[in-house]
Design a protein around this motif. Sequence first.
Motif, PDB file in Angstrom:
ATOM      1  N   PRO A 179       0.830  -1.205   0.000  1.00  0.00           N
ATOM      2  CA  PRO A 179       0.000   0.000   0.000  1.00  0.00           C
ATOM      3  C   PRO A 179       0.870   1.264   0.000  1.00  0.00           C
ATOM      4  CG  PRO A 179      -0.619  -1.479   1.793  1.00  0.00           C
ATOM      5  CD  PRO A 179       0.623  -2.031   1.179  1.00  0.00           C
ATOM      6  N   ARG A 180       0.350   2.313  -0.563  1.00  0.00           N
ATOM      7  CA  ARG A 180       1.099   3.559  -0.702  1.00  0.00           C
ATOM      8  C   ARG A 180       1.626   4.099   0.636  1.00  0.00           C
ATOM      9  NH1 ARG A 180       1.584   8.846  -1.653  1.00  0.00           N
ATOM     10  NH2 ARG A 180       2.350   9.428  -3.713  1.00  0.00           N
ATOM     11  N   PRO A 181       0.834   4.115   1.719  1.00  0.00           N
ATOM     12  CA  PRO A 181       1.373   4.599   2.996  1.00  0.00           C
ATOM     13  C   PRO A 181       2.585   3.783   3.475  1.00  0.00           C
ATOM     14  CG  PRO A 181      -1.013   4.549   3.086  1.00  0.00           C
ATOM     15  CD  PRO A 181      -0.604   3.841   1.818  1.00  0.00           C
ATOM     16  N   LEU A 182       2.580   2.489   3.250  1.00  0.00           N
ATOM     17  CA  LEU A 182       3.706   1.640   3.605  1.00  0.00           C
ATOM     18  C   LEU A 182       4.938   2.042   2.790  1.00  0.00           C
ATOM     19  CD1 LEU A 182       3.797  -2.051   4.334  1.00  0.00           C
ATOM     20  CD2 LEU A 182       5.106  -1.256   2.377  1.00  0.00           C
ATOM     21  N   LEU A 183       4.747   2.241   1.491  1.00  0.00           N
ATOM     22  CA  LEU A 183       5.855   2.659   0.628  1.00  0.00           C
ATOM     23  C   LEU A 183       6.401   4.015   1.046  1.00  0.00           C
ATOM     24  CD1 LEU A 183       4.503   1.643  -2.887  1.00  0.00           C
ATOM     25  CD2 LEU A 183       6.444   0.645  -1.686  1.00  0.00           C
ATOM     26  N   LEU A 184       5.514   4.914   1.367  1.00  0.00           N
ATOM     27  CA  LEU A 184       5.924   6.251   1.777  1.00  0.00           C
ATOM     28  C   LEU A 184       6.832   6.174   3.004  1.00  0.00           C
ATOM     29  CD1 LEU A 184       5.617   9.198   1.020  1.00  0.00           C
ATOM     30  CD2 LEU A 184       3.547   9.280   2.400  1.00  0.00           C
ATOM     31  N   MET A 187       8.103  -6.258  -8.421  1.00  0.00           N
ATOM     32  CA  MET A 187       6.871  -5.669  -7.897  1.00  0.00           C
ATOM     33  C   MET A 187       7.182  -4.427  -7.067  1.00  0.00           C
ATOM     34  SD  MET A 187       3.657  -5.329  -7.570  1.00  0.00           S
ATOM     35  CE  MET A 187       2.924  -6.771  -8.321  1.00  0.00           C
ATOM     36  N   ALA A 188       8.221  -4.499  -6.242  1.00  0.00           N
ATOM     37  CA  ALA A 188       8.597  -3.336  -5.439  1.00  0.00           C
ATOM     38  C   ALA A 188       8.970  -2.158  -6.337  1.00  0.00           C
ATOM     39  CB  ALA A 188       9.757  -3.693  -4.510  1.00  0.00           C
ATOM     40  N   ARG A 189       9.695  -2.430  -7.399  1.00  0.00           N
ATOM     41  CA  ARG A 189      10.095  -1.368  -8.325  1.00  0.00           C
ATOM     42  C   ARG A 189       8.875  -0.789  -9.045  1.00  0.00           C
ATOM     43  NH1 ARG A 189      13.544  -4.042 -10.849  1.00  0.00           N
ATOM     44  NH2 ARG A 189      15.274  -3.486  -9.518  1.00  0.00           N
ATOM     45  N   PHE A 190       7.951  -1.661  -9.440  1.00  0.00           N
ATOM     46  CA  PHE A 190       6.722  -1.219 -10.104  1.00  0.00           C
ATOM     47  C   PHE A 190       5.948  -0.255  -9.208  1.00  0.00           C
ATOM     48  CE2 PHE A 190       2.087  -2.032 -10.456  1.00  0.00           C
ATOM     49  CZ  PHE A 190       1.865  -1.522 -11.722  1.00  0.00           C
ATOM     50  N   ARG A 191       5.739  -0.632  -7.950  1.00  0.00           N
ATOM     51  CA  ARG A 191       4.988   0.227  -7.027  1.00  0.00           C
ATOM     52  C   ARG A 191       5.774   1.494  -6.690  1.00  0.00           C
ATOM     53  NH1 ARG A 191       0.364   1.000  -6.147  1.00  0.00           N
ATOM     54  NH2 ARG A 191       0.463   1.138  -3.886  1.00  0.00           N
ATOM     55  N   TYR A 192       7.066   1.368  -6.491  1.00  0.00           N
ATOM     56  CA  TYR A 192       7.928   2.512  -6.189  1.00  0.00           C
ATOM     57  C   TYR A 192       7.826   3.549  -7.312  1.00  0.00           C
ATOM     58  CZ  TYR A 192      12.377   4.855  -4.982  1.00  0.00           C
ATOM     59  OH  TYR A 192      13.341   5.760  -4.641  1.00  0.00           O
ATOM     60  N   ASN A 193       7.878   3.078  -8.534  1.00  0.00           N
ATOM     61  CA  ASN A 193       7.853   3.988  -9.683  1.00  0.00           C
ATOM     62  C   ASN A 193       6.466   4.535  -9.996  1.00  0.00           C
ATOM     63  OD1 ASN A 193      10.629   3.775 -10.155  1.00  0.00           O
ATOM     64  ND2 ASN A 193      10.364   1.996 -11.457  1.00  0.00           N
ATOM     65  N   THR A 194       5.425   3.752  -9.812  1.00  0.00           N
ATOM     66  CA  THR A 194       4.089   4.197 -10.223  1.00  0.00           C
ATOM     67  C   THR A 194       3.363   5.025  -9.173  1.00  0.00           C
ATOM     68  OG1 THR A 194       3.075   2.112  -9.522  1.00  0.00           O
ATOM     69  CG2 THR A 194       3.750   2.268 -11.833  1.00  0.00           C
ATOM     70  N   THR A 195       3.804   4.952  -7.922  1.00  0.00           N
ATOM     71  CA  THR A 195       3.112   5.717  -6.881  1.00  0.00           C
ATOM     72  C   THR A 195       3.655   7.132  -6.720  1.00  0.00           C
ATOM     73  OG1 THR A 195       4.594   4.899  -5.168  1.00  0.00           O
ATOM     74  CG2 THR A 195       2.530   3.662  -5.527  1.00  0.00           C
ATOM     75  N   GLY A 196       4.865   7.375  -7.159  1.00  0.00           N
ATOM     76  CA  GLY A 196       5.458   8.694  -7.019  1.00  0.00           C
ATOM     77  C   GLY A 196       5.935   9.021  -5.614  1.00  0.00           C
ATOM     78  N   VAL A 197       6.107   8.006  -4.759  1.00  0.00           N
ATOM     79  CA  VAL A 197       6.484   8.272  -3.372  1.00  0.00           C
ATOM     80  C   VAL A 197       7.876   8.886  -3.248  1.00  0.00           C
ATOM     81  CG1 VAL A 197       4.912   6.625  -2.279  1.00  0.00           C
ATOM     82  CG2 VAL A 197       7.178   5.864  -3.009  1.00  0.00           C
ATOM     83  N   ALA A 198       8.817   8.460  -4.072  1.00  0.00           N
ATOM     84  CA  ALA A 198      10.173   9.014  -3.984  1.00  0.00           C
ATOM     85  C   ALA A 198      10.159  10.504  -4.318  1.00  0.00           C
ATOM     86  CB  ALA A 198      11.119   8.263  -4.917  1.00  0.00           C
TER      87      ALA A 198
END
Length: 89
Positions: free
Chosen positions: A39-44, A66-77
């Motif tokens: 989930p996005r809050p976890l990634l953040l 999968m981690a890279r996919f979510r990292y890149n598509t959520t914009g958290v960085a």
Amino acid sequence: MILKHELTEIRDLNGVPFRTCRPEQEEEATSLGGTLMLPRPLLLGAVRRGWGPTEIAEEYGVTEEMARFRYNTTGVAKQVRRGTGRSSV
């Protein structure tokens, strides 16, 4: 089941039944699966700790892909770099 996708056909692959669906449905399923696993809050929170996709994958038991996919598509960085670390799902 959650997305209520209909299977288009069942194929036999080396004696194992394999169900197929339309490519757009497969993309939806991948996105939903990624959202449920990371989930996005976890990634953040992970990015705030300085973690990249490799560390996220190791910590949460998902593939690095999968981690890279979510990292890149959520914009958290990008969000953390800009200093707007508030979570929005």
